[in-house]
Design an enzyme around this catalytic site. Sequence first.
Site, PDB file in Angstrom:
ATOM      1  N   HIS A 330       0.909  -1.157   0.056  1.00 60.40           N
ATOM      2  CA  HIS A 330       0.136  -0.074   0.002  1.00 60.40           C
ATOM      3  C   HIS A 330       0.951   1.113  -0.087  1.00 60.40           C
ATOM      4  O   HIS A 330       0.219   2.419   0.087  1.00 60.40           O
ATOM      5  CB  HIS A 330      -1.002   0.054   1.340  1.00 60.40           C
ATOM      6  CG  HIS A 330      -1.945  -0.859   1.378  1.00 60.40           C
ATOM      7  ND1 HIS A 330      -3.427  -0.842   0.630  1.00 60.40           N
ATOM      8  CD2 HIS A 330      -1.900  -2.247   1.822  1.00 60.40           C
ATOM      9  CE1 HIS A 330      -4.008  -1.924   0.858  1.00 60.40           C
ATOM     10  NE2 HIS A 330      -3.137  -2.817   1.607  1.00 60.40           N
ATOM     11  N   LYS A 508      -7.723  13.978   4.821  1.00 55.99           N
ATOM     12  CA  LYS A 508      -6.865  12.735   4.851  1.00 55.99           C
ATOM     13  C   LYS A 508      -6.059  12.990   5.949  1.00 55.99           C
ATOM     14  O   LYS A 508      -5.913  13.839   6.728  1.00 55.99           O
ATOM     15  CB  LYS A 508      -6.228  12.490   3.427  1.00 55.99           C
ATOM     16  CG  LYS A 508      -5.660  14.010   3.181  1.00 55.99           C
ATOM     17  CD  LYS A 508      -4.956  14.057   1.949  1.00 55.99           C
ATOM     18  CE  LYS A 508      -6.011  14.174   0.675  1.00 55.99           C
ATOM     19  NZ  LYS A 508      -6.192  12.908  -0.095  1.00 55.99           N
ATOM     20  N   ARG A 509      -5.023  11.698   6.189  1.00 58.54           N
ATOM     21  CA  ARG A 509      -4.123  11.829   7.445  1.00 58.54           C
ATOM     22  C   ARG A 509      -2.837  12.900   6.992  1.00 58.54           C
ATOM     23  O   ARG A 509      -3.027  13.540   5.573  1.00 58.54           O
ATOM     24  CB  ARG A 509      -3.232  10.590   7.252  1.00 58.54           C
ATOM     25  CG  ARG A 509      -4.249   9.449   8.254  1.00 58.54           C
ATOM     26  CD  ARG A 509      -4.207   9.854   9.522  1.00 58.54           C
ATOM     27  NE  ARG A 509      -3.184   9.975  10.455  1.00 58.54           N
ATOM     28  CZ  ARG A 509      -2.729   8.949  11.192  1.00 58.54           C
ATOM     29  NH1 ARG A 509      -3.628   8.063  11.569  1.00 58.54           N
ATOM     30  NH2 ARG A 509      -1.906   9.077  11.934  1.00 58.54           N
ATOM     31  N   LYS A 514       1.585  14.184   1.303  1.00 54.43           N
ATOM     32  CA  LYS A 514       0.112  14.541   0.777  1.00 54.43           C
ATOM     33  C   LYS A 514       0.011  16.174   0.756  1.00 54.43           C
ATOM     34  O   LYS A 514      -0.938  16.599   0.019  1.00 54.43           O
ATOM     35  CB  LYS A 514      -0.906  14.074   1.831  1.00 54.43           C
ATOM     36  CG  LYS A 514      -1.044  12.634   2.141  1.00 54.43           C
ATOM     37  CD  LYS A 514      -2.034  12.140   3.125  1.00 54.43           C
ATOM     38  CE  LYS A 514      -2.105  10.837   3.407  1.00 54.43           C
ATOM     39  NZ  LYS A 514      -2.569   9.855   2.352  1.00 54.43           N
ATOM     40  N   THR A 616      -8.117   6.545  -1.636  1.00 52.77           N
ATOM     41  CA  THR A 616      -9.569   6.234  -1.799  1.00 52.77           C
ATOM     42  C   THR A 616     -10.543   7.447  -1.339  1.00 52.77           C
ATOM     43  O   THR A 616     -11.764   7.245  -1.913  1.00 52.77           O
ATOM     44  CB  THR A 616      -9.638   5.151  -0.826  1.00 52.77           C
ATOM     45  OG1 THR A 616      -9.427   5.418   0.421  1.00 52.77           O
ATOM     46  CG2 THR A 616      -9.297   3.789  -1.446  1.00 52.77           C
ATOM     47  N   LYS A 620     -14.225   8.766  -3.184  1.00 51.62           N
ATOM     48  CA  LYS A 620     -15.744   8.898  -2.419  1.00 51.62           C
ATOM     49  C   LYS A 620     -15.970  10.345  -2.805  1.00 51.62           C
ATOM     50  O   LYS A 620     -17.369  10.628  -3.166  1.00 51.62           O
ATOM     51  CB  LYS A 620     -15.133   9.244  -0.929  1.00 51.62           C
ATOM     52  CG  LYS A 620     -15.033   7.775  -0.221  1.00 51.62           C
ATOM     53  CD  LYS A 620     -14.227   7.739   1.053  1.00 51.62           C
ATOM     54  CE  LYS A 620     -13.640   6.425   1.054  1.00 51.62           C
ATOM     55  NZ  LYS A 620     -12.539   6.192   2.431  1.00 51.62           N
TER      56      LYS A 620
END
Length: 767
Positions: A330, A508-509, A514, A616, A620
Site C-alpha cells: 500500500h 486525509k491523514r 500529501k 480512496t 468518495k
Amino acid sequence: MKFEREEFLRDVGRILAADSATDFEHADSKELYLAVSKAVMAEAYPDLVASRERAGKRCGYFSAEFLMGRAIFNNLLNLGILGEVKEALSSVHRDLNLFEEVEDAALGNGGLGRLAACYLESAASMGIPLDGYGIRYRYGLFRQTFENGYQKEEGDDWLKWGDPWSVRCEKDAKIVRFADMDVLAVPYDMPIFGYKNGVVNTLRLWSSEPVRAFDFDMFDKMKGENQAVANFNATKICDVLYPNDNTMVGKLLRLRQQYFLVSASLQDVVTKYKAAGGDLKKLYEARCFQLNDTHPVLAIPELLRILRAEGLSFEEAFTVASKCFNFTNHTIMAEALERWDALALSDLLPTVYEQILACQNRLQSEGDEGGKYFIVREGTVHMANLAIYVSSKVNGVAEIHTGILKRDTFRDWYARYPEKFVNVTNGITPRRWLLLNNPGLAALIDGKIGTAWHTDLARLSALKPHLSEILPAFKAIKAHNKALLSDYIFKKEGVEVPPDFVFDVQVKRLHEYKRQLLNALSVLAIYFGIKDGSIRDLPPVLFLFGAKAAPGYYLAKAIIKFINEIAALVNGDEEVKDRLRVVFVQNYDVSYAEKIVCAADISEQISMAGMEASGTGNMKFMLNGTVTLGTLDGANVEICEEAGRENNYIFGATVEEVAAVKRGYDPAKIVAENPVLKRAVDTMTDGTFPDEKGMLKKLHASLFEGYEPDRYLVLYDFASYLDTKLSLLRAYGTDEYFLQCLENLSSAGKFSADRAVREYADKIWHL
Ligand code: 26W
C-alpha cells in the site's frame, strides 16, 4: 430481512426491560441503541449461521486495521430495514438519529484500514466468502482536539457505548505463545451484512487476555514470576492501535500485536479445517489469505511452523504456504516498509524465526549472483521480501502504483517473478459512500435510472444522457448537504461557515507527502491577494481541512499549527469576512467524512506524484459529484481516464518530471523568483504568527535546509497549483462546472469496491 413492526418493538421493549430496567419512554440513547442493535442481531442470526456453513473455498483478509466507522446505520441499510426501523421508533416517539452520537469503531489509521472495511462490506454484498481477521484494540485511533492550535491526543474509548454488534466466542479462544509468556486470544465476531442479499460474513477480532491459573502448564513456566505482572502484560497487547500511518516504529509491542493476530487466526483456521476432516497438504484448496501490507506477514512463518508441527516436511509446508498467501503493498515510502531486528524477533519468537531462516536458506539455495535477493540481511528481517518470496500474488493498489513497484521498489523481484505481480485498483463501497451518506443524491439517481447501480456501480453511466436534466436537482441537493455540514461544523467546532461559500476540501491523514502545506500556502496567497486587490474575481470560498497527525510526527503537527494560525488570521479579519473562511475540523474520522464528502465542491488530492499509492478519498468525492483538484498520482490518474481530464483540474510535476526536477533542485531559487510564494512562505518566520515553540521555524527549515530540502516539491508545484486552483474557483457555479461534477459522478463505476473484490476473487483468490 423481513420486518414486522409490532414484533420488533416487542423485542426491543423486552431487551430494554431485561438489560436496563427501562422502557421506550425513559430509555436514554445508549440503552435504546443497545436494545435496537441486539434485537436486530437476534433476527440476523439464522443468516449468519447459514453463510458460515456454506461449502467452498474461503479467503481470510488478515489486517492489523479495520476502520469500520459506525455500524448501526450501515447494518440497517444493508438488511433493508433502515426506513422501517426509523418509522417503528418514531411510532414510539423516539428518533433513530439519536444514534449519530454512537462512537465510531476507529480500529485503523487511514486508507489501508478503511479499504479493509470497504472490502468486507463489498465481499458480503457480492456473495464472496471473505472473512476479516484483526485485533480488537481496547483503544482505537486517538481522539484529536486542538488547544491553541496545537494537536492534543486523547484515548479513544470506542466501547463507551458497548459493543452490541459483536459476539464474544469464548469457545474459540486460542493460546498464543511468546518466548516469555503465553497469552489467551479470545475472538469477538462482528457480522458483515451483505446488501439485501442474506449473506453474512464475519470480521473476527482477537482480544488478548491473561491465561488464567487453570492453565497449569503456563503456571509452571511462571514459577518465580509474579502472576499479576504476567496478567498485566498479556492484556496490554491489544491495548491500543499504533497511530502511525506510513512510518514504521520498531516497538516490540507492535511485533507482539502482529504475531498475536496471525497466530490466533491461523490456529483458528487450521483447527476448524482439521476438524472438518481436511488434509493439511491441501489446505490451499479450501483456504487462502490476503496479507494487508506487511503488518500480518508473520503469518507466513507461523503457518510454516504450524504445518511442520503437524508433520509436514519444510518443502511440503512451503508449497502449501506459497499457494495460500497473497500480499498487497500500500505504499512505496521507504520509512513505511517494515523491517525487524533479527535478534529481537528471534528472542521473542524463536520457533517462528527458525522458519524465516529456513525461507532465507531456501531462497539462497536457488542461487543469487548479485546478492539482490534476501529476507534477512545484516541482522534485519525484511518483511516485504519475505512476503514477495512466499506469496502467489503481489499487488499494488492503482495502475501507477503497481507500475512503480515493478519498475522501482521491487524491480529485482519483478524480474525474477514477473507473473506474481498484478494490479488491483482500490475501490470504495457505494452503500456507505453514496446511499447512506447522501440519500438525496441517491434518490435522484434512483429516480432517473433505477436502483441496479446499488450493486453494479458501472450502471451510473446510464446517467450520461440525463446530466443537464438533473443538474438543477443536483445543485439543490448539494446546497442542502452544505447547509447540513455548516450546521454540524458550527455545533462541533463553534465556527460559522456560510453554506453558500465554495467548499474546497482536503481531508486525509496529515503527511508531508500529501502536501497540506501546499494547500495552506495557496490559502495565504489568496488571502494576501484579496487584501492587496490583486485577486478580485473569486467567489467566496471556505478552505476546509481535516487530518490527524501521528503523535510523534513533529512536522505534521507543525503543519496543523500553521493552518490553525492561518485560520485565526483569516477568520479574524473583518475585511475578508465575506470572501474567505478557513476551518480545520477536529477529530476527522469516518463519520465526519460521511458528512463532508457529500457537501464538497472541490476535492483536493495534491500529493507529490508517485507518492500516494492510490488514495480512496478521491473516489468518495468523485462518487458524490465533486471535481478533483489534483496531481497525476495514485488513482487520480484513473479518475481522469474515466471521467476525462478536461472535467478535472490537474496540475504539477508528473512522476517522470519529479525525478528530473529533483536532480539539482534549488528551492531558494524558486521562492526568490516568485514574490507571491515568497510572501506566503515568509509568514513562517517573519512574525506574522506567534511561534513560541519554534515549530513554524522548523517547518520553514524543512523546505530549505537539511539532507533533502523540500522533499515533496511543495515549492516547485506551487505556481501551477495556484493557477489551477484559481481557474477552478473562477469556473465554480457555472453550468459547465456542475456538468463536470456530474461527469465525474456518472463515471465513478470503476471505483466500486464491488469491482475490486471481484478482481481479487478472480485473479488472486480463485474463489
Ligand atoms: C508500519 C507503519 C505503517 C502503518 C500504515 C506503514 C504503512 C501503513 C499503511 C500502508 C499506510 C496506508 O494506509 N496506505 C494507504 O493505503 C491506501 C489503501 O490502499 C491507499 O489508498 C493510500 O494511497 C495509501 O497511502
